[in-house]
Structure formats: C-alpha cells, structure tokens
Design an enzyme around this catalytic site. Structure first.
Site, PDB file in Angstrom:
ATOM      1  CB  SER A 118      -0.898   0.005   1.242  1.00 45.06           C
ATOM      2  OG  SER A 118      -1.534   1.251   1.406  1.00 45.06           O
ATOM      3  CE1 TYR A 142      -4.171  -1.866   4.679  1.00 44.66           C
ATOM      4  CE2 TYR A 142      -3.603   0.350   3.944  1.00 44.66           C
ATOM      5  CZ  TYR A 142      -3.887  -0.968   3.659  1.00 44.66           C
ATOM      6  OH  TYR A 142      -3.847  -1.401   2.354  1.00 44.66           O
ATOM      7  CE  LYS A 146      -1.993  -4.467   3.006  1.00 41.95           C
ATOM      8  NZ  LYS A 146      -2.104  -5.794   2.373  1.00 41.95           N
TER       9      LYS A 146
END
Length: 327
Positions: A118, A142, A146
């Site tokens: 991402s 998040y 990643k």
C-alpha cells in the site's frame, strides 16, 4: 504458466485479479474467508477455498490440493482510518496473516509471491513525487502492518536464499484503486471514496468530503487514483515475471504520476451522474495524509504497467457497475 492462488480473491480487487488471470488463460484458485468479499465475485469454474489465512494448515492444504506454484496475497484488513481504532485486529489480519501465508508456502514448497502492499507505507511524503526510494513513514496501524508484511517477506527470502527453494517475490504498493472492469464486480467498501460518493448520489444525498483544510491547492486530499483493471493486469505481469525467473524489485508503486483531489473527484462524479448535489464537508478522517502521488516508472519498465483509464472512465465504469448491481 503454473497455477496461482489469490488470497482475498473474492474481494473487489482480488476478483479483478482473478479475472485478469482467467482472461489470459491462466489457472487460478481463490482463497477467501468472505469477511469482506463475496462468493458471487468468484467466476464460474474457478476453484474457491473458503477459509481464513490465519488457519495455516488450511492454507497448506489448499496449496497442495491445487498444485499451486505461486501466491498473490491480498487478504487482509485495509481501512487506514478504522485501523487507528482497531490496531490489534489490523495487526492480526495483516501481520499474523502474512506470516501464516509465508509459513504455509514454505511447508507446501511454494516459492513465488506477489504481495498486495500500500501507499500507506509512505505516510505523508516530503517529496512531490513518491518513488520506491522514498523513505517509508506510515501514519496508521494499517500502513505499519503493510510495511511489516514487506519486512516479513524480505526476511523470509533472505532466510531461504541458500536453501533448495528460495522465495522469489515482489510487493505492489497500491494507491487509490477505483472503477470496475466487470459490471458484476463493484467496490462494496463502506469507507472508500468512490462507493461512498456514488451511493450517496444514487440515493439523492449529497456526497461527503472528509476535510477541506489540508495544505493542498483546494484544501482536499490529493491522491493517485488508478483503475482496478490496470492494477489487476500488473499482478498478472508480476506473476508471469516470477514464473519466468526474472529478477524483480522488492517493491513497485502502481502510481499515475498525477494527483487528483477529492474535489476533482466530486466534479467528475457530478459530470458522470448528472447530479447537482453540492458535497457536504465533514471532519478529517484519522490516518489520511494530505498528499500522496507516485511515479509508476519502475513498474512501467519491469511490468509493462500503464494507466489505461482516465478519471472520467474510472467514475463511469463504477457508476455503470452500481447500476447493474441494483438491477
């Protein structure tokens, strides 16, 4: 080319990747727990294993049963804003889940991996144009999860380098994936801008802009927006390259090189739908950087990456798919 397993293959992006494999006559298997995916998104004739990536023995069994030679790993929890409130869940799904997939691959003798990463790994970059050399500084659980996923893959590749089955891999760093390449597959996320805006317009409500006080030209977030079908093709290209034994970079940005603001998105939504509803302004969402725009030059060089859809086509394809889904 050998069979590839797509974790998260019943989700919005995963289903498009599965279709890209099928469209090129390649064998593919879907593994998904349907926590956010839909069984109806899996094309007829494609084997579907319903299980969680956290169940390592089940992943091993799927890899062995279908004689899988490579994995496209998308399954995970992808909402940056929500991850701020649910860090433990985010880390379990994205870090523990990736470790489970890697363990299953090692046990089953599968040595090729394309990882769904991402743009969130960059946080708010100081440079106008992000490249793969831009320092990583994630600003949400998040994004952190990643980046840790990329580290796990890197470390497993190092650990297996001198063994009989060294891990070959690359990570594709997504930006804002939008649109539809198949009217039977639509983004059903309750958090992404396109579904939020288009569903609001369809219901006769004004769409919402989250924050208009960012340090950008019009005060709204600036992002790369890329069509989901273009993203899907990059995964097949990466899988083909790994199958052929080509050396790939550890990570590639699937970026357009041109930023689009949320206000510009809203203008495109109005033009495509014919809506005259003026967007309402809501507070910023946590974990949303002001600007992320990336160069896709490396992916273009090594994977044949290209942006084949403009903003109007992105909005129009999504709008058509929503209309089809409602019929």
């Amino acid at each position: 080319m050998s069979t590839w397993l797509v974790t998260g293959g019943a989700g919005y992006i995963g289903a498009h990747i599965v279709r890209a494999f099928v469209g090129q006559g390649l064998d593919v298997v879907v593994l998904d727990d349907l926590s956010s995916g839909h069984a109806s998104f899996v094309p007829d004739g494609v084997p579907f294993v319903r299980t969680t990536i956290l169940d390592t023995p089940a992943v091993v069994a799927a890899l062995r049963e279908h004689d899988v030679a490579g994995v496209v790993h998308l399954a995970g929890f992808k909402y940056a804003g929500v991850s701020v409130q649910r860090p433990l869940h985010t880390y379990e799904q994205n870090v523990t889940g990736t470790a489970s997939v890697l363990a299953a691959m090692a046990e089953a003798g599968v040595a090729s991996l394309v990882f769904s990463s991402s743009a969130a790994v960059y946080g708010t970059p100081e440079t106008e144009l992000v490249t793969e050399a831009t320092p990583t500084a994630p600003e949400s659980p998040y994004g952190e999860s990643k980046l840790i996923g990329e580290w796990l893959i890197r470390d497993q590749a190092r650990a297996s380098a001198d063994g009989p089955l060294p891990l070959r891999h690359t990570s594709l760093r997504y930006f804002n994936v939008v649109g539809s390449g198949d009217e039977s597959v639509v983004d059903t996320s309750p958090h992404n801008l396109f579904p939020l805006a288009l569903e609001a317009v369809a219901a006769g409500r004004p769409p919402t802009i989250f924050g208009d006080d960012y340090p950008t030209p019009d005060g709204t977030c600036v992002r790369d927006y890329v069509h989901v079908a273009d993203v899907a093709e990059a995964h097949v290209a990466a899988a083909r390259a790994l199958d052929a034994g080509h050396a790939l970079q550890a990570a590639y940005n699937l970026g357009s090189g041109d930023g689009v603001s949320v206000r510009q998105i809203m203008a495109a939504v109005a033009a495509v739908t014919g809506s005259d509803l003026e967007p309402t302004i809501a507070p910023r969402r946590p974990g949303d950087p002001a600007r992320i725009v990336a160069s896709g030059a490396a992916a273009a060089r090594d994977l044949g990456w290209a942006m084949r859809h403009d903003l109007t086509e992105m909005v129009a394809s999504d709008w058509r798919a929503r209309g089809s889904a409602s019929r």
